[in-house]
Design an enzyme around this catalytic site. Structure first.
Site, PDB file in Angstrom:
ATOM      1  N   LYS A 108      13.944 -12.190  -0.377  1.00  0.00           N
ATOM      2  CA  LYS A 108      13.293 -13.083   0.583  1.00  0.00           C
ATOM      3  C   LYS A 108      14.107 -14.377   0.684  1.00  0.00           C
ATOM      4  CE  LYS A 108      10.117  -9.955   0.544  1.00  0.00           C
ATOM      5  NZ  LYS A 108       9.976  -8.988   1.629  1.00  0.00           N
TER       6      LYS A 108
ATOM      7  N   ASP B  74       2.557  -5.523 -13.807  1.00  0.00           N
ATOM      8  CA  ASP B  74       3.486  -6.439 -13.152  1.00  0.00           C
ATOM      9  C   ASP B  74       4.849  -5.754 -13.011  1.00  0.00           C
ATOM     10  OD1 ASP B  74       5.271  -8.430 -12.504  1.00  0.00           O
ATOM     11  OD2 ASP B  74       4.529  -9.882 -13.955  1.00  0.00           O
TER      12      ASP B  74
ATOM     13  N   PRO C 106       0.807  -1.240   0.000  1.00  0.00           N
ATOM     14  CA  PRO C 106       0.000   0.000   0.000  1.00  0.00           C
ATOM     15  C   PRO C 106       0.835   1.282   0.000  1.00  0.00           C
ATOM     16  CG  PRO C 106       0.132  -0.875   2.228  1.00  0.00           C
ATOM     17  CD  PRO C 106       0.892  -1.843   1.349  1.00  0.00           C
TER      18      PRO C 106
ATOM     19  N   GLY D  50       4.363   1.584   1.788  1.00  0.00           N
ATOM     20  CA  GLY D  50       5.319   1.776   2.890  1.00  0.00           C
ATOM     21  C   GLY D  50       6.657   2.333   2.427  1.00  0.00           C
TER      22      GLY D  50
ATOM     23  N   ASP E 238      10.353  -4.313  -2.917  1.00  0.00           N
ATOM     24  CA  ASP E 238      10.122  -5.237  -1.794  1.00  0.00           C
ATOM     25  C   ASP E 238       9.042  -6.239  -2.212  1.00  0.00           C
ATOM     26  OD1 ASP E 238      10.271  -6.374   0.728  1.00  0.00           O
ATOM     27  OD2 ASP E 238       8.928  -4.926   1.663  1.00  0.00           O
TER      28      ASP E 238
ATOM     29  N   ASP F   5       2.234  -1.574  -9.076  1.00  0.00           N
ATOM     30  CA  ASP F   5       1.582  -2.654  -8.329  1.00  0.00           C
ATOM     31  C   ASP F   5       0.146  -2.782  -8.815  1.00  0.00           C
ATOM     32  OD1 ASP F   5       0.455  -4.359  -6.210  1.00  0.00           O
ATOM     33  OD2 ASP F   5       2.263  -3.852  -5.089  1.00  0.00           O
TER      34      ASP F   5
END
Length: 359
Positions: free
Chosen positions: A304, A258, A220, A222, A275, A238
């Site tokens: 990740k 994308d 959203p 950050g 991220d 996004d």
């Protein structure tokens, strides 16, 4: 002694073992699961100092702090914890005179219960150290830092780190406040990355108002929040919805596509941040492509980590990315860190040092 995130002792140990071997220092890491620290036992006297000087702290990914241990006290008497430490350190000829004192604990719930004691203990300990000539009479940031790390009541490691080759933060953790108007807690990851990777004196130039940034996997918002807060303009990429508070600033353009397919229409982007929850190798390659094509000058992105083989995955992904950039003659500076606000992920920063002709 190295501090790390609880649960990442194995990765921290693997890293210190590799770095020590490169410096031809031999020993073994003592690892206690979920303890939040690793102690590397050197076989030869003086080798701990060699590591504290010779390992580039900024090149360590999983360590939050690093210092050479001079002594371990397993059962300090509760009525006088100062005298045994002073007596022991006074006997160590090579112990440097320090300019700062940090009495800390590892970052675990059990150890942090000792922090109140650590705060109370700091002033009398500092006075006693200065009285014995173990510390300078005034704080001096150019001198070594004296560390006392309590891992349990009465059980501590005492040592020192070198200025410019340690973390400037207490316990190796930057103290950041969550901004009430930020759309998600992930905002603290990017703010911490700026603190860790970019020298404060370069913020005005490298994080300047009016710059353009791209945030892949933005919603959203950050990470976008950090760029907007610095008066930048941001392409937010996004398929999800962005926070209304960010849309209302007029500083962002929302592209519902994308992240792997987005291409900026102009070469005026300074920052690419990302991220996305994706395979780390795929994200690393995407960031390499952005820098190679001259679409951005600096990148901060998260990789990740898998459940198993985390250290090996990190080494492989970073090696592949460096090789890709070197083979394409891109000059760059790369840093990687398992930040305090990271969980099962690490954060990478790459600064392009060469102007790349558009492909």
């Amino acid at each position: 002694m190295l501090y790390c995130r609880s649960g990442f002792e194995k990765e921290c140990a693997g890293e210190i073992q590799d770095k020590a071997t490169q410096l031809e220092v031999y020993g073994f890491p003592r690892v206690k699961k979920n303890s939040g620290y690793v102690v590397f036992e050197c076989y030869q006297d003086g080798d701990a100092d060699k590591l504290a000087k010779g390992i580039d702290f900024s090149a360590l990914i999983f360590a939050r702090q690093m210092f050479a241990v001079a002594a371990e006290f397993e059962a300090l008497p509760s009525d006088d914890r100062i005298s045994p430490i002073l007596a022991e350190l006074s006997e160590i000829e090579a112990f440097p005179r320090c300019g700062d004192l940090r009495i800390e604990t590892p970052d675990t719930n059990e150890a942090k219960e000792l922090l109140k004691f650590c705060r109370k203990f700091t002033v009398p300990m500092r006075q006693a150290m200065r009285g014995k000539g173990l510390m300078w009479n005034k704080d001096n940031a150019k001198k070594p830092v004296l560390h006392i790390c309590f891992v349990a009541p009465g059980h501590c490691y005492v040592g020192y780190s070198y200025p410019g080759n340690n973390s400037q933060f207490f316990m190796g953790i930057p103290r950041l406040k969550f901004p009430a108007d930020a759309p998600s807690r992930s905002t603290l990851k990017l703010e911490e990355a700026f603190h860790v990777f970019i020298p404060r004196e370069e913020w005005d130039e490298r994080l300047a108002p009016g710059m353009w940034g791209v945030d892949l996997g933005a919603c959203p918002g950050g990470w976008t929040y950090q760029l907007v807060k610095r008066s930048m303009f941001v392409h937010c990429v996004d398929n999800g919805m962005m926070a209304d508070s960010l849309m209302e600033t007029g500083q962002i353009k929302h592209h519902m596509v994308d992240g792997f397919k987005f291409e900026p229409d102009r070469k005026n982007v300074t920052w690419i941040v990302c991220d996305m929850v994706e395979k780390p190798a795929r994200v690393a390659h995407l960031m390499g492509q952005w820098l190679l094509k001259g679409w951005a000058k600096e990148a901060i992105f998260n990789l990740k980590l898998p459940m198993k083989g985390r250290y090996d995955e990190v080494l492989q992904d970073l090696e592949n990315l460096k090789t890709f950039l070197i083979e394409n003659k891109v000059k760059f500076k790369l840093q990687a860190k398992h930040l305090y606000h990271d969980r099962e992920e690490i954060t990478i920063h790459i600064q392009c040092l060469s102007n790349i002709s558009p492909h």
